[in-house]
Motif scaffolding. Structure first.
Motif, PDB file in Angstrom:
ATOM      1  N   GLY A  78       0.797  -1.217   0.000  1.00  0.00           N
ATOM      2  CA  GLY A  78       0.000   0.000   0.000  1.00  0.00           C
ATOM      3  C   GLY A  78       0.830   1.267   0.000  1.00  0.00           C
ATOM      4  O   GLY A  78       0.540   2.219  -0.737  1.00  0.00           O
ATOM      5  N   SER A  79       1.873   1.299   0.820  1.00  0.00           N
ATOM      6  CA  SER A  79       2.697   2.508   0.913  1.00  0.00           C
ATOM      7  C   SER A  79       3.373   2.833  -0.406  1.00  0.00           C
ATOM      8  O   SER A  79       3.490   4.004  -0.787  1.00  0.00           O
ATOM      9  CB  SER A  79       3.750   2.349   2.009  1.00  0.00           C
ATOM     10  OG  SER A  79       3.156   2.336   3.287  1.00  0.00           O
ATOM     11  N   THR A  80       3.819   1.803  -1.114  1.00  0.00           N
ATOM     12  CA  THR A  80       4.512   2.072  -2.378  1.00  0.00           C
ATOM     13  C   THR A  80       3.525   2.358  -3.512  1.00  0.00           C
ATOM     14  O   THR A  80       3.903   2.989  -4.498  1.00  0.00           O
ATOM     15  CB  THR A  80       5.444   0.909  -2.753  1.00  0.00           C
ATOM     16  OG1 THR A  80       4.681  -0.310  -2.850  1.00  0.00           O
ATOM     17  CG2 THR A  80       6.544   0.746  -1.716  1.00  0.00           C
ATOM     18  N   MET A  81       2.279   1.926  -3.385  1.00  0.00           N
ATOM     19  CA  MET A  81       1.263   2.357  -4.334  1.00  0.00           C
ATOM     20  C   MET A  81       1.034   3.857  -4.187  1.00  0.00           C
ATOM     21  O   MET A  81       0.930   4.597  -5.179  1.00  0.00           O
ATOM     22  CB  MET A  81      -0.050   1.608  -4.094  1.00  0.00           C
ATOM     23  CG  MET A  81      -1.131   1.929  -5.117  1.00  0.00           C
ATOM     24  SD  MET A  81      -2.714   1.104  -4.771  1.00  0.00           S
ATOM     25  CE  MET A  81      -2.243  -0.608  -4.916  1.00  0.00           C
ATOM     26  N   SER A  82       0.992   4.319  -2.928  1.00  0.00           N
ATOM     27  CA  SER A  82       0.871   5.745  -2.658  1.00  0.00           C
ATOM     28  C   SER A  82       2.070   6.509  -3.210  1.00  0.00           C
ATOM     29  O   SER A  82       1.931   7.606  -3.755  1.00  0.00           O
ATOM     30  CB  SER A  82       0.742   5.974  -1.151  1.00  0.00           C
ATOM     31  OG  SER A  82       0.569   7.318  -0.831  1.00  0.00           O
ATOM     32  N   ALA A  83       3.247   5.905  -3.111  1.00  0.00           N
ATOM     33  CA  ALA A  83       4.447   6.536  -3.658  1.00  0.00           C
ATOM     34  C   ALA A  83       4.329   6.710  -5.167  1.00  0.00           C
ATOM     35  O   ALA A  83       4.628   7.779  -5.710  1.00  0.00           O
ATOM     36  CB  ALA A  83       5.680   5.703  -3.318  1.00  0.00           C
ATOM     37  N   ALA A  84       3.891   5.669  -5.854  1.00  0.00           N
ATOM     38  CA  ALA A  84       3.746   5.743  -7.308  1.00  0.00           C
ATOM     39  C   ALA A  84       2.801   6.861  -7.713  1.00  0.00           C
ATOM     40  O   ALA A  84       3.072   7.618  -8.648  1.00  0.00           O
ATOM     41  CB  ALA A  84       3.243   4.399  -7.851  1.00  0.00           C
ATOM     42  N   ALA A  85       1.694   6.997  -6.985  1.00  0.00           N
ATOM     43  CA  ALA A  85       0.722   8.047  -7.286  1.00  0.00           C
ATOM     44  C   ALA A  85       1.254   9.427  -6.933  1.00  0.00           C
ATOM     45  O   ALA A  85       0.730  10.433  -7.425  1.00  0.00           O
ATOM     46  CB  ALA A  85      -0.577   7.778  -6.536  1.00  0.00           C
ATOM     47  N   GLY A  86       2.283   9.467  -6.099  1.00  0.00           N
ATOM     48  CA  GLY A  86       2.835  10.739  -5.658  1.00  0.00           C
ATOM     49  C   GLY A  86       4.120  11.152  -6.344  1.00  0.00           C
ATOM     50  O   GLY A  86       4.767  12.108  -5.909  1.00  0.00           O
ATOM     51  N   GLY A  87       4.532  10.438  -7.390  1.00  0.00           N
ATOM     52  CA  GLY A  87       5.755  10.813  -8.104  1.00  0.00           C
ATOM     53  C   GLY A  87       7.031  10.398  -7.407  1.00  0.00           C
ATOM     54  O   GLY A  87       8.121  10.824  -7.792  1.00  0.00           O
ATOM     55  N   VAL A  88       6.916   9.549  -6.381  1.00  0.00           N
ATOM     56  CA  VAL A  88       8.088   9.059  -5.646  1.00  0.00           C
ATOM     57  C   VAL A  88       8.470   7.710  -6.241  1.00  0.00           C
ATOM     58  O   VAL A  88       7.705   6.747  -6.154  1.00  0.00           O
ATOM     59  CB  VAL A  88       7.789   8.921  -4.144  1.00  0.00           C
ATOM     60  CG1 VAL A  88       9.032   8.436  -3.395  1.00  0.00           C
ATOM     61  CG2 VAL A  88       7.296  10.244  -3.566  1.00  0.00           C
ATOM     62  N   THR A  89       9.637   7.633  -6.843  1.00  0.00           N
ATOM     63  CA  THR A  89      10.027   6.414  -7.548  1.00  0.00           C
ATOM     64  C   THR A  89      10.997   5.537  -6.765  1.00  0.00           C
ATOM     65  O   THR A  89      11.193   4.369  -7.115  1.00  0.00           O
ATOM     66  CB  THR A  89      10.654   6.773  -8.904  1.00  0.00           C
ATOM     67  OG1 THR A  89      11.689   7.745  -8.704  1.00  0.00           O
ATOM     68  CG2 THR A  89       9.596   7.352  -9.844  1.00  0.00           C
ATOM     69  N   THR A  90      11.603   6.089  -5.727  1.00  0.00           N
ATOM     70  CA  THR A  90      12.487   5.310  -4.855  1.00  0.00           C
ATOM     71  C   THR A  90      12.239   5.732  -3.418  1.00  0.00           C
ATOM     72  O   THR A  90      12.191   6.931  -3.114  1.00  0.00           O
ATOM     73  CB  THR A  90      13.974   5.541  -5.181  1.00  0.00           C
ATOM     74  OG1 THR A  90      14.204   5.286  -6.572  1.00  0.00           O
ATOM     75  CG2 THR A  90      14.866   4.618  -4.355  1.00  0.00           C
TER      76      THR A  90
END
Length: 462
Positions: A78-90
């Motif tokens: 879940g946290s990395t799905m949020s990252a993807a939607a937020g422009g955070v790639t690493t």
């Protein structure tokens, strides 16, 4: 531009580098890496993604976040799905996981398997040590690919998130110095916080503002002085995991002048939130260290402008909503904020509101965290040979809505809910593939990969 076969993909738009913006530019990709950067007419390509009028930023690198501190390793998804939607790639994930912190090479490698199975974006990982013993595991964690270590001067949980006593910390720093890795420290003085908190509870002072009152600035600076003295003694690169005070960065600079390797990061909330916000947000504004005064926020921006802040992070901690609800005792509420999906639009907005260019964001939210975690030159910048990771920002007038957060249902809350934003994330690319199209996360669990530290050079030696 190469004379070889056409590129696999070309992105067009205003390309944001760490030192300048290339208007009407392009970035060309072969495979998973950046193969050309230019301006004007795009080169021959198999596919083109037109983001004209939008900013093509390097994918954000969040140097401090928690996927698994409340839900365990399944929280990676879940946290990395949020990252993807937020422009955070690493993301660089903290080691204080439920039920077992990352205290050995074996546990580290097991977590890597979960990352490669569940993550939507690329991940680097911190390691840590046990409350007692475990110094002998430091070398093995470093060999397994850790980007950094994390320890704490304040205890949240004796097993998962312990306070490390001074003799153990001194020995750990000496051992970590031998690995060449950075050690980040949660910097709050245990004795002071406990004493102030007990006194407030005894007096019936349980309202939200007392979270700030029981963690005054001296609780941070006392811890800073302790860890920086140990840095001077051991030669370790010692890093404040989150300074809410400009003085923390000033102290790091003083110690660097004396020959120590010392640095500190600013979480984004300390660049915009004040004590008034915890009164408004109640439990949803509780984090450690706490929000400070409006005057301190201005001093934090001064430190950023002076170039003494290492990088900006989120300290994203997606507690279940029920753990954040204030019911009359602020001390009973979980400490930590969500901040992943809001990171890029908020940072852009804060800079735009102050008349500062997006190059600051490219440097402080991508290039520098990658450098401090030893992920460069693979991550952190729009440069030839780097991974083709991008955050595409559409400028305009928007409002952040916590309901838009891509995560499990009980993690869809945000201290920035309802805040006007001057940009939104229109697309995210990971290694040349679009993983967010502005409305949908296109990445699947396992799209992301574990990224080991690429080298053992300290960012302070570069």
């Amino acid at each position: 531009m190469s004379d070889a076969a056409p590129f696999d993909l070309v992105l067009t738009g205003d390309v944001v580098l760490s030192d300048r913006v290339v208007p009407g530019g392009y970035v060309a990709i072969r495979g998973e890496t950046i193969a050309a950067i230019g301006e004007g007419a795009p080169p021959p390509t198999k596919a083109i993604a037109k983001h004209d009028g939008k900013l093509i930023m390097p994918g954000l690198v969040d140097g401090h976040m928690h996927t698994s501190s409340s839900t365990g390793w399944p929280g990676i998804e879940g946290s990395t799905m949020s990252a993807a939607a937020g422009g955070v790639t690493t993301v660089c994930d903290m080691p204080y996981d439920v039920p077992q912190p990352v205290t050995s090479g074996a546990i580290f490698r097991e977590k890597v398997e979960w990352v490669n199975r569940l993550s939507h974006v690329d991940m680097a990982l911190y390691g840590t040590i046990r409350k007692t013993g475990g110094i002998e595991d430091i070398a093995g964690i470093a060999e397994a690919g850790a980007s950094a270590f994390k320890v704490s001067t304040y205890e949240y949980d004796a097993h998962r998130f312990p306070r490390i006593d001074h003799p153990t910390m001194l020995s750990a720093f000496a051992e970590i110095a031998a690995t060449g890795l950075m050690v980040a420290v949660h910097n709050e003085d245990q004795e002071l916080v406990v004493k102030f908190s007990e006194a407030a509870k005894a007096a019936g002072n349980l309202s939200p503002i007392w979270h700030c009152r029981t963690r005054p600035p001296i609780t941070e600076t006392m811890a800073d002085l302790t860890i920086f003295e140990m840095a001077l003694e051991t030669g370790a690169h010692v890093h404040i995991a989150h300074s809410s005070l400009a003085r923390g960065f000033e102290l790091a600079k003083i110690y660097r002048g004396q020959g120590a390797k010392t640095s500190g990061e600013a979480c984004i909330q300390y660049l915009c939130m004040t004590e008034e916000d915890i009164v408004r947000l109640e439990g949803f504004g509780k984090c450690n260290p706490p929000f400070r005064t409006a005057a301190e926020v201005e001093r934090m921006w001064g430190a950023l402008d002076d170039g003494i802040v290492a990088y900006v992070s989120t300290d994203h901690a997606p507690w279940p909503r029920q753990r954040k609800v204030y019911t009359g005792d602020i001390f009973a509420v979980g400490a930590g904020l969500t901040g992943m999906q809001s990171f890029a639009p908020l940072m852009y907005s804060l800079l735009a509101e102050r008349g500062l260019p997006p190059t600051v964001m490219a440097r402080m939210c991508s290039e520098e965290p990658a450098r401090f975690h030893g992920l460069d030159p693979k991550k952190g910048g729009i440069r030839l040979g780097a991974d083709a990771d991008f955050c595409v920002l559409e400028r305009g007038e928007f409002v952040f809505d916590e309901a838009s957060i891509r995560d499990r249902d009980d993690a869809r809350w945000s201290p920035y809910h309802g805040r006007p934003m001057k940009a939104r994330v229109a697309a995210t690319y990971l290694r040349g593939a679009e993983i967010w199209n502005g409305t949908e996360v296109k990445a699947k669990p396992g799209t992301g990969r574990f990224v080991p530290r690429q080298h053992r050079r300290s960012a302070l030696d570069a």
